[in-house]
Design a protein around this motif. Sequence first.
Motif, PDB file in Angstrom:
ATOM      1  N   TRP A   1       8.327   2.464 -22.322  1.00 35.32           N
ATOM      2  CA  TRP A   1       8.665   2.930 -23.665  1.00 35.32           C
ATOM      3  C   TRP A   1       8.276   4.396 -23.883  1.00 35.32           C
ATOM      4  CZ3 TRP A   1       6.106  -1.722 -26.692  1.00 35.32           C
ATOM      5  CH2 TRP A   1       6.766  -2.912 -26.335  1.00 35.32           C
ATOM      6  N   ILE A   2       7.476   4.967 -22.998  1.00 34.11           N
ATOM      7  CA  ILE A   2       7.025   6.361 -23.142  1.00 34.11           C
ATOM      8  C   ILE A   2       8.146   7.289 -22.683  1.00 34.11           C
ATOM      9  CG2 ILE A   2       5.296   8.066 -22.448  1.00 34.11           C
ATOM     10  CD1 ILE A   2       3.319   5.777 -22.089  1.00 34.11           C
ATOM     11  N   THR A   3       8.452   8.294 -23.484  1.00 34.69           N
ATOM     12  CA  THR A   3       9.608   9.152 -23.265  1.00 34.69           C
ATOM     13  C   THR A   3       9.241  10.419 -22.505  1.00 34.69           C
ATOM     14  OG1 THR A   3       9.237  10.177 -25.423  1.00 34.69           O
ATOM     15  CG2 THR A   3      10.726   8.290 -25.360  1.00 34.69           C
ATOM     16  N   GLU A   4      10.251  11.161 -22.138  1.00 34.48           N
ATOM     17  CA  GLU A   4      10.077  12.346 -21.298  1.00 34.48           C
ATOM     18  C   GLU A   4       9.147  13.371 -21.920  1.00 34.48           C
ATOM     19  OE1 GLU A   4      12.849  15.839 -19.220  1.00 34.48           O
ATOM     20  OE2 GLU A   4      13.779  14.088 -20.172  1.00 34.48           O
ATOM     21  N   GLU A   5       9.250  13.585 -23.229  1.00 31.99           N
ATOM     22  CA  GLU A   5       8.428  14.608 -23.880  1.00 31.99           C
ATOM     23  C   GLU A   5       7.038  14.080 -24.241  1.00 31.99           C
ATOM     24  OE1 GLU A   5       9.500  12.049 -26.963  1.00 31.99           O
ATOM     25  OE2 GLU A   5      10.781  12.936 -25.411  1.00 31.99           O
ATOM     26  N   GLY A   6       6.776  12.808 -23.938  1.00 31.70           N
ATOM     27  CA  GLY A   6       5.437  12.269 -24.149  1.00 31.70           C
ATOM     28  C   GLY A   6       5.263  11.496 -25.428  1.00 31.70           C
ATOM     29  N   GLY A   7       6.350  10.990 -25.988  1.00 31.22           N
ATOM     30  CA  GLY A   7       6.266  10.146 -27.169  1.00 31.22           C
ATOM     31  C   GLY A   7       6.524   8.691 -26.825  1.00 31.22           C
TER      32      GLY A   7
END
Length: 428
Positions: free
Chosen positions: A392-398
């Motif tokens: 669930w953690i995205t590329e930009e760190g969210g």
Amino acid sequence: MPPLPPSARHKAAVLLDQIIGEGRLMPELIASGTLDRLPPEDRARAQRLAMDTLRGMERADRILSKFLRKPPPLTVHNLLRVGTVELCTGGDAHGVVNDMVAIIGRHRRYGNLKGLMNAVLRKVAEDGPRKWHDLRIPRLRNWLREPLVKAYGQGVMNAMEKVHFAGAPLDLTAKGDPDALAKATGGTVLPTGTVRLREAGQVSALPGYDAGDWWVQDAAAAIPAKVLDPKPGEAILDLCAAPGGKTLQLAAAGATVTALDVSATRMERVTQNLARTGLTAACLTEDALTHSGGPYDAILLDAPCSATGTIRRHPDLPFAKDGSEFGALIDLQQAMLDHALSLLKPGGRLVYCTCSLLPDEGEVQIEDALARHPGLVADRAALERPGIDPAWITEEGGLRLRPDYWADRGGMDGFYISVLRREPPKDN
């Protein structure tokens, strides 16, 4: 002919008239007294009928189209929709048809259409229940569906719509031990610690309500405060705090909480929730963009947004809105985020979150903020919490949460969450 006393079916259609015809949201209508003349059990039933009809609107309209040469006036159409959904999902044909005919028969403007109401609903009662389950899962309206398909793809969109159609169970956040709360209420504990009830009944009658042992909060909505990781004694600002679930989480952790919201009415709900649970926080009715307190150890900003992540619980939203406010909301989120960062201590942390499925209100906001603010970093490690899937953690760190996650357990709200830290300046 004197009017009939208000009924749940009649008021459900009235809610639909105002949602579809006037672009008003269900919570606003409930707060304004639309259902006040009904006894409590009928208020709940009217709201449930309206929500079931909004979720099944596409199916209802497909079934009704075979019996209508042209769409009738909105009020009549909405009564037919409510009746169709009820008939197709197990409602008693005799009671539904007779009640709807009586309601329209006493309508000052459309009373002459009671014959149409009777004929159409009788045909629906004969044919509709068999066809209901053969129709596709209802789709979101195009103004919202198109950008979400672009963001996530057709397969994910179909999965989210399936969860939307199913509706949402009741989620509770425990002030103390989740396992004890689950045992007392007959619920189950989700991986993140939320207690979920499939058949809740009247919320205020659940064990522990009067004692303030818990509060209602979707599982996804409980995660921002968890990843903020509040510590006892920390000065924490909860921006846009109403209705107060996150404030309660922060206070229960022992933090010194300042809860702020621009709406006095909504802040009153925060005050009531604090009183019921025996927790404390300083409550301010103030514009988040002009607040000058702090500096704070940590800030939680649940920014105003499109709320497109909450449709499984609020099926009225796609019918009341059209997306025209997106641009203004995105600008407001950016301004709030920049101002909140100015209130943070060096080395402090800020959680930015929105209950939106739109990347422009989540991932893109954080990418832009990181570019605007030297020394600002996204703290990926803070997202490594029990129950949170690393995928669930995205590329930009969210953290991107979607309704189709935990679909077999009832899903969750769509949310975007990011933990930001402002690194203190380095010595030269």
